[in-house]
Design a protein around this motif. Structure first.
Motif, PDB file in Angstrom:
ATOM      1  N   ALA A 109      -2.203   2.394   7.490  1.00 47.34           N
ATOM      2  CA  ALA A 109      -1.011   3.033   6.925  1.00 47.34           C
ATOM      3  C   ALA A 109      -0.522   4.153   7.843  1.00 47.34           C
ATOM      4  O   ALA A 109       0.687   4.329   8.030  1.00 47.34           O
ATOM      5  N   LYS A 113      -2.329  -3.425   3.240  1.00 45.93           N
ATOM      6  CA  LYS A 113      -2.323  -4.056   1.914  1.00 45.93           C
ATOM      7  C   LYS A 113      -3.599  -4.863   1.697  1.00 45.93           C
ATOM      8  O   LYS A 113      -4.202  -4.814   0.624  1.00 45.93           O
ATOM      9  N   LEU A 164       2.880  -0.788  -2.118  1.00 48.03           N
ATOM     10  CA  LEU A 164       2.802  -1.402  -0.791  1.00 48.03           C
ATOM     11  C   LEU A 164       3.686  -2.638  -0.693  1.00 48.03           C
ATOM     12  O   LEU A 164       4.301  -2.891   0.343  1.00 48.03           O
ATOM     13  N   THR A 203       5.080   5.857  -1.143  1.00 52.54           N
ATOM     14  CA  THR A 203       3.767   5.229  -0.992  1.00 52.54           C
ATOM     15  C   THR A 203       2.747   6.244  -0.497  1.00 52.54           C
ATOM     16  O   THR A 203       1.601   6.255  -0.955  1.00 52.54           O
TER      17      THR A 203
END
Length: 195
Positions: free
Chosen positions: A72, A121, A138, A172
């Motif tokens: 991420a 993910k 996500l 997120t």
């Protein structure tokens, strides 16, 4: 060196575009959606949101949370450095010096970002807590980011799409932080993006 970059990047983008069109054709023919890196829901189509049944009861991958944070962070760093910051500085405008190169580099960075989001993910889905908390955000981020990247691959930078991608990324990031998996932008070496 610069000429090689201008030759290699468009070839890579064309090859990747060709690959994605092939998958789209296969999906249309078979009726099943391809799922990469994530378990499919019953019936063959990937789940848009994770239900408690879709999430594991125990960790299914070593260091899933650490890997999620790394992936991420790389996705966020690539988006900010190669897409969001150049967009804010006006590098994608048609009268800006080097705007075509900036758009090609942003499209390559977008593909890198989408790949890192796919990996993030998959790692989130290997951890029960992250799966329940982050699957829906996500998925939304991936969809919004794909829209922005598709427009960049088409040669244009859409302010609405880039703004929506930035907003989804920050949402997120906040959700991940509340789940104990906060991530910061990671510096992506320029050779990973194409020069």
């Amino acid at each position: 060196m610069l000429r090689k970059t201008f030759v290699i990047i468009p070839i890579v983008l064309l090859a990747l575009t060709g690959c994605s069109n092939t998958k789209t054709k296969e999906t249309a023919q078979t009726g099943a959606a391809p799922s990469i890196g994530a378990p499919a829901a019953p019936g063959g189509a990937p789940a848009a949101t994770a239900s408690p049944q879709a999430c594991p009861t125990g960790k299914t991958r070593k260091l899933a949370k650490t890997r999620f944070v790394a992936n991420a962070g790389l996705a966020a760093g690539a988006f900010k450095r190669y897409i969001y910051d150049p967009f804010r500085k006006g590098a994608f405008k048609s009268d800006a010096k080097g705007h075509k190169r900036a758009i090609v580099k942003a499209a390559a960075a977008g593909l890198f970002t989408l790949d890192q989001l796919r990996r993030a993910k998959a790692n989130a889905q290997a951890d029960p807590t992250l799966c329940r908390t982050l699957s829906a955000p996500l998925q939304n981020l991936s969809n919004v980011m794909k829209n922005a990247v598709d427009r960049l691959k088409g040669g244009s930078a859409d302010p609405t799409a880039i703004g929506a991608a930035s907003g989804a990324l920050e949402k997120t990031r906040g959700t991940a932080g509340s789940a104990g998996a906060g991530f910061k932008d990671k510096n992506v070496p320029s050779n990973m993006i194409g020069g």
